[in-house]
Design an enzyme around this catalytic site. Structure first.
Site, mmCIF file in Angstrom:
data_model
loop_
_atom_site.group_PDB
_atom_site.id
_atom_site.type_symbol
_atom_site.label_atom_id
_atom_site.label_comp_id
_atom_site.label_asym_id
_atom_site.label_seq_id
_atom_site.Cartn_x
_atom_site.Cartn_y
_atom_site.Cartn_z
ATOM 1 N N GLN A 19 53.889 35.948 49.809
ATOM 2 C CA GLN A 19 52.976 35.610 50.447
ATOM 3 C C GLN A 19 52.852 34.655 51.503
ATOM 4 O O GLN A 19 52.080 34.311 52.412
ATOM 5 C CB GLN A 19 51.519 35.479 49.566
ATOM 6 N N HIS A 116 55.731 37.314 40.864
ATOM 7 C CA HIS A 116 54.733 37.480 41.402
ATOM 8 C C HIS A 116 54.629 38.424 42.391
ATOM 9 O O HIS A 116 54.928 38.368 43.423
ATOM 10 C CB HIS A 116 54.408 35.950 42.137
ATOM 11 N N ASN A 159 52.922 36.386 37.109
ATOM 12 C CA ASN A 159 51.613 36.376 37.619
ATOM 13 C C ASN A 159 51.041 37.921 37.593
ATOM 14 O O ASN A 159 51.375 38.783 38.189
ATOM 15 C CB ASN A 159 51.794 35.934 39.320
ATOM 16 N N GLU A 160 49.874 37.661 36.805
ATOM 17 C CA GLU A 160 49.124 39.105 36.794
ATOM 18 C C GLU A 160 49.567 40.395 36.308
ATOM 19 O O GLU A 160 49.579 41.197 37.240
ATOM 20 C CB GLU A 160 48.066 39.205 38.114
ATOM 21 N N ASN A 297 43.588 33.592 35.918
ATOM 22 C CA ASN A 297 43.371 33.484 37.461
ATOM 23 C C ASN A 297 41.832 34.259 37.264
ATOM 24 O O ASN A 297 41.690 35.511 36.773
ATOM 25 C CB ASN A 297 44.325 34.694 38.260
ATOM 26 N N GLU A 375 44.384 30.399 39.510
ATOM 27 C CA GLU A 375 44.012 30.949 40.735
ATOM 28 C C GLU A 375 42.260 30.987 40.663
ATOM 29 O O GLU A 375 41.714 31.495 39.818
ATOM 30 C CB GLU A 375 44.306 32.312 41.092
ATOM 31 N N SER A 428 47.577 38.227 52.718
ATOM 32 C CA SER A 428 46.712 38.915 51.481
ATOM 33 C C SER A 428 47.612 40.162 51.073
ATOM 34 O O SER A 428 47.673 41.106 52.172
ATOM 35 C CB SER A 428 45.410 38.991 51.550
ATOM 36 N N TRP A 429 47.984 40.552 50.051
ATOM 37 C CA TRP A 429 48.884 41.811 49.618
ATOM 38 C C TRP A 429 48.234 43.062 50.660
ATOM 39 O O TRP A 429 49.007 43.701 51.217
ATOM 40 C CB TRP A 429 48.882 42.040 48.299
ATOM 41 N N LYS A 435 41.967 37.829 55.723
ATOM 42 C CA LYS A 435 41.299 37.263 54.652
ATOM 43 C C LYS A 435 42.017 35.982 54.201
ATOM 44 O O LYS A 435 43.319 36.046 53.813
ATOM 45 C CB LYS A 435 41.381 38.297 53.463
ATOM 46 N N TYR A 437 42.293 31.966 52.379
ATOM 47 C CA TYR A 437 41.432 31.349 51.261
ATOM 48 C C TYR A 437 42.117 30.024 51.204
ATOM 49 O O TYR A 437 41.692 29.202 50.462
ATOM 50 C CB TYR A 437 42.577 32.023 49.893
#
EC number: 3.2.1.85
Length: 468
Positions: A19, A116, A159-160, A297, A375, A428-429, A435, A437
């Site tokens: 990203q 990630h 991650n996630e 997150n 996050e 952003s994916w 978007k 942040y």
């Protein structure tokens, strides 16, 4: 009453390789599934992203100036092993050594993630983590990094894991874009958790210095009507899909009877079966007490209502408020209370959900040791005015989440830091470049950085530990 955070609390900013870096084919980097998937399905690509590959010295200098003393960085697996295994790419290795050196020079502690969302394409197209061979490939990659990057003090494996299975096989907005396959979701979660456990055990057995953990996205799930047992059941099942299954694997080393009852019900209704092996549970059990920390997150909560019908999920990727839909056969549907604020992307803003999730981990998994909020942040269509962004909404969002972290600490939870998503604007994916942040605004045309008003506010909080 003004709330505070501990003196040793980390005030961080978060990034992710794909990203932020850009340079997707530079210096021998191998392809990832996202490269072609974005070209085929979206109106943007990961070029140039935030050009972090070249501009990391600028971002780390800004971090130091604005009181950011921790940074989440991920290593792009395909920079190290272009095809995920075999030959090492020395230029990729050199890049991360240089990056970590710059972090330490700027007194910004790197918290480094191995994966990630960016499995190398060669492995992704061969089944990604549904293919058990990928467990071995990941563990080998992890071992290489542990040995090579001894300057790293904080490692996270993944991650996630939840949103990877969710994005790839349920919502279908991540490559390979499969929808509504709950068996694949759970199998992906499981195989990734086995990979995590194997890597953690190897890290500890080999005596590497530093700490290791995992980052889970944990959106809190509530019943729409707490007095309706069917809504309560819907929230429990949705929680199993997104949270409880992976938390059990992390800290129990198995899936509780209640978790498996829910999983079996979901698969009975939706079809499919899981391949869960004895050696998997041996690996999970061996690692359950070895995690040094949990990264949480947290962006939003959801309310679930009982629902009798077919699965339909509509992803709001363009910030058209109210356009999303989420209902799963045999589970339930999301239905938010009228008075709860939402972002343009239909993400529900509910700081109390973060408090509840922290306290749930503390209560249900007492071997958690410590937590970092890895996050949290507000995605917005920022307006760039006077070389800055007047992002009062973002300040308010972060302030309220820091306040509930302070409450959780007062109530006995061991929370040691907070990483705002994101350090600077990144792509952003499934939403592209609209978007934003970041604490620092990125002009994606010129790659210039401009501190937003939130950056000045965050600096003051980081310097004083006072949330006001």
């Amino acid at each position: 009453m003004t709330k505070t955070l501990p003196k040793d609390f980390i005030f961080g900013g978060a990034t992710a390789a794909y990203q932020a870096e850009g340079a997707t084919h530079t210096d021998g980097k191998g392809p990832v599934a996202w490269d072609k998937y974005l070209e085929d399905n979206y109106w943007y690509t990961a070029e140039p992203a935030s050009d972090f590959y070249n501009r990391y010295p600028v971002d780390l200098k800004l971090s130091e100036e604005f009181g950011v003393n921790g940074i989440r960085i991920s290593i792009a697996w395909s920079r190290i092993f272009p095809t995920g295994k075999g030959e090492v790419n020395p230029k990729g290795v050199e890049y991360y050594h240089n990056l970590f050196a710059e972090c330490h020079k700027r007194h910004v502690e790197p918290f480094v993630t191995l994966h990630h969302f960016d499995t190398p394409e060669a492995l992704h197209s061969d089944g990604d983590f549904l293919n058990r061979e990928n467990i071995e490939h990941f563990v080998n990659y992890a071992e290489f990094c542990f040995k090579e990057f001894s300057e790293v003090n904080y490692w996270t494996t993944f991650n996630e894991i939840g949103p990877i299975g969710d994005g790839q096989y349920l919502v279908g907005k991540f490559p390979p874009g499969i929808q509504y396959d709950l068996a694949k979701v759970f199998q992906s979660h499981h195989n990734m958790m086995v990979s995590h456990a194997r890597a953690v055990k190897l890290f500890k057995d080999s005596g590497y210095s530093g700490e290791i953990g995992v980052v889970h996205a944990l959106p809190t799930k509530y019943p729409f009507d707490a007095n309706n047992p069917d809504d309560v059941r819907a929230a429990e099942l949705e929680d199993i899909i997104h949270n409880k299954f992976i938390l059990d694997a992390t800290y129990l080393g198995k899936y509780s009877d209640k978790t498996m009852e829910g999983v079996n019900h979901i698969l009975e209704v939706n079809g499919g079966e899981l391949d869960l092996r004895e050696e998997d549970f041996a690996a999970l059990d061996a690692a359950k007490d070895l995690n040094d920390f949990l990264g949480i997150n947290y962006y939003m909560s959801d309310w679930m209502q009982a629902f009798d019908g077919e699965t339909e999920i509509i992803h709001n990727g363009k910030g058209e408020k109210g356009s999303s839909k989420y209902q799963i056969k045999g589970v339930g549907r999301r239905k938010a209370p009228v008075d709860v604020p939402k972002t343009d992307w239909d993400w529900i803003i509910f700081p109390q959900g973060l408090y509840d999730q922290i306290m749930r981990v503390k209560a249900d998994y007492p071997n958690y040791k410590k937590i970092y909020i890895t996050e949290n942040g507000l995605g917005y269509k920022d307006e760039f005015v006077d070389n800055t962004v007047y992002d009062g909404g973002r300040i308010d969002y972060v302030k309220k989440h820091l306040e509930v972290i302070s409450d959780a600490i007062s109530d006995g939870a061991n929370v040691k830091g907070y990483f705002m998503w994101s350090l600077m604007d990144v792509f952003s994916w499934s939403n592209g470049y609209e978007k934003r942040y970041g604490l620092f605004y990125v002009d994606f045309e010129t790659q210039e950085r401009y501190p937003k008003k939130s950056a000045y506010w965050y600096k003051k909080v980081a310097e004083t530990q006072v949330i006001e």
